[in-house]
Design a protein around this motif. Structure first.
Motif, short mmCIF file in Angstrom:
data_model
loop_
_atom_site.label_atom_id
_atom_site.label_comp_id
_atom_site.label_asym_id
_atom_site.label_seq_id
_atom_site.Cartn_x
_atom_site.Cartn_y
_atom_site.Cartn_z
N ILE A 9 -26.12 16.98 23.93
CA ILE A 9 -25.02 17.95 23.92
C ILE A 9 -25.53 19.33 23.51
O ILE A 9 -25.19 20.35 24.13
CB ILE A 9 -23.89 17.51 22.97
CG1 ILE A 9 -23.31 16.17 23.42
CG2 ILE A 9 -22.80 18.57 22.92
CD1 ILE A 9 -22.70 16.20 24.82
N ALA A 10 -26.36 19.38 22.47
CA ALA A 10 -26.91 20.67 22.02
C ALA A 10 -27.78 21.29 23.10
O ALA A 10 -27.76 22.51 23.32
CB ALA A 10 -27.71 20.47 20.74
N LEU A 11 -28.56 20.46 23.80
CA LEU A 11 -29.41 20.96 24.88
C LEU A 11 -28.56 21.53 26.02
O LEU A 11 -28.86 22.60 26.56
CB LEU A 11 -30.31 19.84 25.41
CG LEU A 11 -31.22 20.21 26.58
CD1 LEU A 11 -32.22 21.29 26.18
CD2 LEU A 11 -31.95 18.97 27.11
N ILE A 12 -27.49 20.81 26.38
CA ILE A 12 -26.60 21.28 27.44
C ILE A 12 -25.98 22.62 27.06
O ILE A 12 -25.88 23.53 27.89
CB ILE A 12 -25.51 20.24 27.74
CG1 ILE A 12 -26.12 19.01 28.41
CG2 ILE A 12 -24.41 20.83 28.63
CD1 ILE A 12 -25.16 17.86 28.59
N LEU A 13 -25.57 22.76 25.80
CA LEU A 13 -24.99 24.03 25.34
C LEU A 13 -26.01 25.16 25.44
O LEU A 13 -25.68 26.29 25.79
CB LEU A 13 -24.49 23.89 23.90
CG LEU A 13 -23.13 23.20 23.72
CD1 LEU A 13 -22.84 22.97 22.24
CD2 LEU A 13 -22.01 24.02 24.37
N MET A 14 -27.27 24.85 25.11
CA MET A 14 -28.32 25.87 25.20
C MET A 14 -28.55 26.28 26.66
O MET A 14 -28.67 27.47 26.97
CB MET A 14 -29.61 25.36 24.60
CG MET A 14 -29.58 25.24 23.09
SD MET A 14 -31.23 25.12 22.42
CE MET A 14 -31.85 26.72 22.81
N LYS A 240 -36.24 10.93 28.13
CA LYS A 240 -34.94 10.52 28.64
C LYS A 240 -33.92 11.65 28.55
O LYS A 240 -33.21 11.95 29.52
CB LYS A 240 -34.44 9.30 27.86
CG LYS A 240 -33.03 8.86 28.25
CD LYS A 240 -32.58 7.68 27.38
CE LYS A 240 -31.15 7.27 27.73
NZ LYS A 240 -30.69 6.15 26.86
N ASN A 241 -33.83 12.28 27.38
CA ASN A 241 -32.74 13.22 27.12
C ASN A 241 -32.93 14.60 27.76
O ASN A 241 -31.96 15.25 28.14
CB ASN A 241 -32.53 13.38 25.62
CG ASN A 241 -31.92 12.16 24.99
OD1 ASN A 241 -31.33 11.32 25.69
ND2 ASN A 241 -32.05 12.01 23.68
N PHE A 242 -34.19 15.08 27.86
CA PHE A 242 -34.39 16.39 28.46
C PHE A 242 -34.00 16.40 29.94
O PHE A 242 -33.23 17.26 30.37
CB PHE A 242 -35.83 16.86 28.27
CG PHE A 242 -36.05 18.30 28.64
CD1 PHE A 242 -35.67 19.32 27.79
CD2 PHE A 242 -36.65 18.62 29.85
CE1 PHE A 242 -35.86 20.66 28.15
CE2 PHE A 242 -36.86 19.95 30.21
CZ PHE A 242 -36.45 20.97 29.35
N PRO A 243 -34.50 15.46 30.76
CA PRO A 243 -34.05 15.42 32.16
C PRO A 243 -32.54 15.20 32.28
O PRO A 243 -31.89 15.81 33.13
CB PRO A 243 -34.83 14.24 32.75
CG PRO A 243 -36.01 14.08 31.86
CD PRO A 243 -35.53 14.45 30.49
N LYS A 244 -31.99 14.34 31.42
CA LYS A 244 -30.54 14.07 31.46
C LYS A 244 -29.76 15.34 31.17
O LYS A 244 -28.77 15.64 31.85
CB LYS A 244 -30.19 12.98 30.43
CG LYS A 244 -28.72 12.59 30.43
CD LYS A 244 -28.48 11.49 29.41
CE LYS A 244 -27.01 11.07 29.39
NZ LYS A 244 -26.78 10.01 28.37
N GLY A 245 -30.22 16.10 30.17
CA GLY A 245 -29.53 17.34 29.81
C GLY A 245 -29.58 18.35 30.94
O GLY A 245 -28.58 19.02 31.22
N LEU A 246 -30.74 18.47 31.61
CA LEU A 246 -30.86 19.42 32.72
C LEU A 246 -30.00 19.00 33.91
O LEU A 246 -29.38 19.85 34.57
CB LEU A 246 -32.32 19.55 33.15
CG LEU A 246 -33.28 20.22 32.16
CD1 LEU A 246 -34.58 20.56 32.85
CD2 LEU A 246 -32.69 21.49 31.57
N LYS A 247 -29.97 17.70 34.21
CA LYS A 247 -29.16 17.23 35.32
C LYS A 247 -27.68 17.51 35.09
O LYS A 247 -26.98 18.05 35.96
CB LYS A 247 -29.36 15.72 35.53
CG LYS A 247 -30.67 15.34 36.17
CD LYS A 247 -30.65 13.89 36.63
CE LYS A 247 -30.50 12.92 35.47
NZ LYS A 247 -30.50 11.52 35.92
#
Length: 520
Positions: A9-14, A240-247
């Motif tokens: 969630i924090a990555l998506i917000l960024m 897992k989370n970095f690609p998920k956040g970008l997608k």
């Protein structure tokens, strides 16, 4: 002490704060009306979504890298290719930093007064407003550069605040549009016709060159996702989370733009509210559109003075944009610089410019960068019209140099996919044919968009110059060809500078017997 890691969630917000620009919604409606939506969707399908997936695979493969996109390109293609690409990308962001440091005070003015009163700003002995804007810009650059030295945790916090503010602003837009739509009996203020999604109501965007050149604006609207590559190692379970956040970010941003542009049409009639170019400009279109939303809501709620709600809405918008732009500015102050300096050998740079502090931030590099940004702010502000003309031309340079590095990154993805020696913990493109199509699609979209944008001022001159007097025709001709020349030569200039720095660095490394060209 172990650093706190970024959640999805924090990555998506960024990413949302860095990439998504609320102004892109309102300005696009002013330029193209509903016809902007197909171009945004097409740009997303051909460029942004494939490009985000490319970034996701790169980020997962090089999750330990502090050099970001330089490391991606250097490991996939070669050090010289990577250095030219990252330097061109970085140089364009320096111009963006200068531009925003000057223009953000219009946003601040709307937040404080509800209008653009920057031309009236003066202190003490009648100091001109352009000098005041320069002073505020310099102080702002100094403050945020200092904050950036505190590390990614501070950057993440500010960027998250900006992302939340922008999210709430979009909720205001959508809910407000829905209320006005319902109160109008389910009728849109800008009716949908057979040509609404193919033809712009703006007469300046009715020719094919200008319309297709609008793709470049869409590319700008989607640009910047690669800037968060420096946060891969700060993300929880990055494979897992970095690609998920970008997608997820790519999908949310694409849908957000399309729905937002459509929502503007629910309460804004282009012909009656936006067609007067003496009052509505590129600089104030967003604020005037949102002020219009407040007025319509005030009328719906039966207020005796709906202007009050118009002022409330436009000030809330300005406050939200100021927070969001501050978050984006803080991210882009540090991350492009970090990727440039931390990924490349220290011999490329003078003195201790590339050294990282305890927070993994190149403090000395930040100081040099701040000095460069401040120099250009002073140049533009203190030289009057000449400085303004220079800055306009430099901004034209940014148009191509900011998007062409996307071609470098996308191109590097193909040799990356074919290099079995590189461990790939996350694979978005299961088939190499799909990966190749995505590379070609992303590269072709950027190149075609830039070619058409370069051609647009010349085509406009050829189309309209016959109606002008000789002196006006000469001025228009000079402006058209100067703009095109700056856009063409910018990548060449930045490439030459990058090659000089690279070759000097290689000589220093050879003298010391160093052969490693990737991050230290």
């Amino acid at each position: 002490m172990e650093k706190k890691k970024l959640s999805v969630i924090a990555l998506i917000l960024m990413v949302f704060t860095t990439v998504f620009g609320f102004n892109n919604i309102t300005r696009s409606f002013w330029l193209m009306g509903y016809a902007a939506i197909p171009w945004y969707i097409l740009s997303a399908l051909l460029f942004f979504i494939p490009y985000a997936f490319i970034n996701a695979e790169f980020g997962a493969a090089f999750k330990e890298s502090k050099g970001g996109i330089y490391t991606w390109m250097e490991r996939s293609v070669g050090p010289k290719f990577g250095f030219i690409g990252v330097f061109m990308w970085y140089a364009s962001y320096v111009i963006w930093l200068v531009s925003l440091a000057i223009t953000i005070w219009v946003t601040f003015s709307y937040a404080v007064t509800g209008s653009d009163s920057t031309s009236q700003w003066a202190l003490f002995l009648g100091i001109p407003s352009n000098i005041m804007l320069a002073v505020f810009g310099i102080l702002w650059v100094g403050l945020l550069s200092w904050m950036a030295t505190k590390g990614n945790s501070v950057i993440q916090r500010i960027a998250s605040i900006g992302g939340t503010a922008t999210t709430l602003l979009n909720i205001v837009l959508l809910l407000g549009a829905l209320i006005v739509f319902i109160s109008n009996g389910g009728k849109l203020a800008q009716p949908i016709t057979s040509t609404s999604f193919t033809m712009s109501p703006n007469p300046n965007y009715t020719n094919i060159v200008a319309m297709v050149g609008f793709v470049v604006m869409a590319l700008f609207a989607y640009g910047g996702i690669e800037a968060v590559a420096g946060f891969v190692d700060d993300t929880e379970n990055p494979e897992k989370n970095f690609p998920k956040g970008l997608k997820l970010s790519a999908i949310i941003i694409t849908v957000g733009y399309a729905i937002g542009i459509f929502a503007v049409g629910a309460f804004t009639n282009w012909q009656s509210y936006l067609s007067d170019t003496t009052k509505i400009t590129f600089a104030n279109a967003s604020y005037e559109i949102m002020k219009g939303l407040g007025l319509r809501l005030g009328e719906v709620f039966g207020m005796s003075n709906p202007e009050i709600l118009g002022q409330i809405v436009v000030r809330y918008m300005a406050i939200s944009l100021f927070l969001a732009l501050s978050g984006a500015y803080l991210t882009l102050l540090s991350q492009p610089l970090k990727q440039l300096l931390a990924g490349t050998p220290k011999e490329m740079w003078p003195g201790k410019m590339g050294e990282l502090n305890e927070n993994d931030i190149p403090v000395n590099g930040l100081k040099v960068q701040a000095a460069i940004v401040i120099f250009f702010i002073l140049l533009v502000s203190l030289t009057g019209g000449k400085g303004g003309k220079l800055f306009q031309n430099i901004t034209m340079m940014m148009n191509t140099s900011m998007t062409l590095p996307y071609v470098f990154i996308a191109y590097a993805f193909w040799p990356f996919k074919n290099n079995d020696a590189i461990k790939k913990p996350f694979v978005m493109f299961k088939k190499k044919s799909t990966a190749l199509f995505s590379v070609i699609s992303a590269c072709a979209t950027v190149i075609i968009g830039n070619v058409l944008q370069i051609a647009d001022p010349i085509a406009n001159y050829l189309r309209t110059s016959s109606e002008l007097e000789a002196s006006a025709r000469q001025i228009m001709r000079n402006d058209a060809f100067t703009s095109a020349a700056f856009m063409i030569f910018a990548p060449v200039i930045f490439t030459i500078i990058a090659v000089i720095i690279y070759e000097n660095g290689m000589k220093k490394m050879a003298a010391k017997g160093i052969t490693k060209t990737s991050e230290r």
